[in-house]
Motif scaffolding. Sequence first.
Motif: not given
Ligand code: CA
Length: 241
Positions: A28, A30-31, A64, A188-190
Amino acid sequence: MYDIESAYMRFLGRCHIEHAALKAVLFDMDGVLFDSMKNHTLAWYETISGMGIPCVREEFYQYEGATGKGTIDHIYQRTYGRDATDHEVEYIYGEKSRRFNELGEAEPMPGAKEMLTEVVRRGLIPVLVTGSGQRSLLDRLNRVYPGVFAPERMVTAFDVQRGKPDPEPYLKGLEKAGVKPFEAMVVENAPLGVRAGVVARIFTVAVNTGPIPDEQLRRAGANLLFPDMQSLAEHFCNLKF
Ligand code: CA
């Protein structure tokens, strides 16, 4: 606690697969690769509250991974009981993107470069899988991490009909890498992104780089959870396989 190898073996066991090797890592953006969520949530908050629609900045961390249209429809359903029109989506996403760009360039996520370097060194295929359709970030990706993501190994908002948590972005990512679900790993972060990786039946590692509780990432089905990209990179570099 952060044993990637054991977690992957447990995952394979649950899939009833005896022999498999990791061939691709689906990232992923963003983040994960950029510390950009602070700016995204602020840009969303200013855009939506500026239209007189009540909202709080923190809620945008929950959306997100969804496409811009997905987020806008969610807000419209809650406020007006209907989806936004194409014209409204275009205007609002344009406004959000403008504000996002005004906030300046997001920093690379600490640890991301080390992780990508190790992925390339091991001969694994790096694939980008993002719901973002913001050209500014995609251009920056190539400047900050040059030569890592081949153009044909990038899935963006322009490639998919349905955003995360739908598995489509990650299924497209597998297709672009030319690997089977059990030969890949998602980073992944979300929660919505983790859900998308899990539903695509891919080994999914969460990195909690934002303010949401760990529990939400676990509940989304993450196979393993790291507090940040640095610790993931460190453990990944020490992998035996
Ligand atoms: Ca993300």
